[in-house]
Design an enzyme around this catalytic site. Structure first.
Site, mmCIF file in Angstrom:
data_model
loop_
_atom_site.group_PDB
_atom_site.id
_atom_site.type_symbol
_atom_site.label_atom_id
_atom_site.label_comp_id
_atom_site.label_asym_id
_atom_site.label_seq_id
_atom_site.Cartn_x
_atom_site.Cartn_y
_atom_site.Cartn_z
ATOM 1 N N TYR A 119 -52.529 31.209 69.054
ATOM 2 C CA TYR A 119 -52.668 31.685 70.513
ATOM 3 C C TYR A 119 -52.709 33.164 70.418
ATOM 4 O O TYR A 119 -52.228 34.020 69.876
ATOM 5 C CB TYR A 119 -51.325 31.134 71.033
ATOM 6 N N SER A 120 -53.649 33.672 71.380
ATOM 7 C CA SER A 120 -53.976 35.007 71.451
ATOM 8 C C SER A 120 -54.535 35.655 70.251
ATOM 9 O O SER A 120 -55.191 34.953 69.566
ATOM 10 C CB SER A 120 -52.551 35.525 72.032
ATOM 11 N N MET A 121 -53.759 36.923 69.849
ATOM 12 C CA MET A 121 -54.166 37.275 68.535
ATOM 13 C C MET A 121 -53.908 36.436 67.311
ATOM 14 O O MET A 121 -54.732 36.574 66.408
ATOM 15 C CB MET A 121 -53.338 38.748 68.416
#
Length: 180
Positions: free
Chosen positions: A175-177
């Protein structure tokens, strides 16, 4: 917080589902406040607010209708904190989602975006934090590292040792980075 007091009131009145949701909302509110403290990593409110978020989450998780277990995944000379979110208490092997976040994410946040819904769809979920994230950076002071495959490997090994994991149905979500 007001929400935690409301949760306590609901508990005293026997309204467990409402108490759970108040604790979960309090966790998310603390989480949102903590996010804006990241501009100064030395701000003492950062760790204090993060702990309030985690503690409110754990109070809500204890009231969940399915098991949400606070577990530690062995990692080098330490551990990676994780929540093992199970569909039920049957110990049945099911598909498993392994999920981790990015720079500013936490395993509590992953519960609200992935874990809860995975369970509703019949999947178990293992939501973990690695170096540079959540509890690992806040309490263990272990920073991010570029060789993330050496972080994910022990998580996969841990998941495959669980009776609740169907080894043919294991997926990893970044998720995300964490998606990089």
């Amino acid at each position: 917080s007001v929400l935690e007091a409301r949760a306590d009131s609901f508990m005293a009145s026997g309204y467990t589902p409402m108490a759970r949701e108040c604790f979960f909302r309090a966790s998310e509110y603390y989480r949102a406040a903590e996010f804006f403290l990241h501009v100064d990593p030395g701000d003492p409110r950062l760790v204090e607010t993060w702990r309030k978020s985690r503690d409110a989450f754990l109070q809500g998780a204890a009231l969940a209708s399915n098991p949400v277990l606070d577990v530690e995944i062995p990692f080098e000379d330490s551990f990676l904190p994780a929540y093992l979110c199970l569909v039920d208490e049957s110990n049945e092997a099911r598909p498993m989602i392994l999920a981790h976040s990015g720079f500013d994410g936490t395993r509590e946040e992953l519960y609200f975006s992935i874990g809860r819904y995975a369970n509703e769809m019949g999947w178990n979920a293992l939501l973990f934090e690695g170096p540079g994230q959540g509890q690992v950076i806040r309490e263990q002071e272990i920073p991010f590292r570029p060789d993330w495959e050496n972080v994910v490997g022990p998580v996969v090994d841990y998941a495959l040792e669980l009776d609740t994991t169907d080894p043919g149905n294991l997926i990893l979500v970044g998720y995300s980075m964490g998606g990089y």
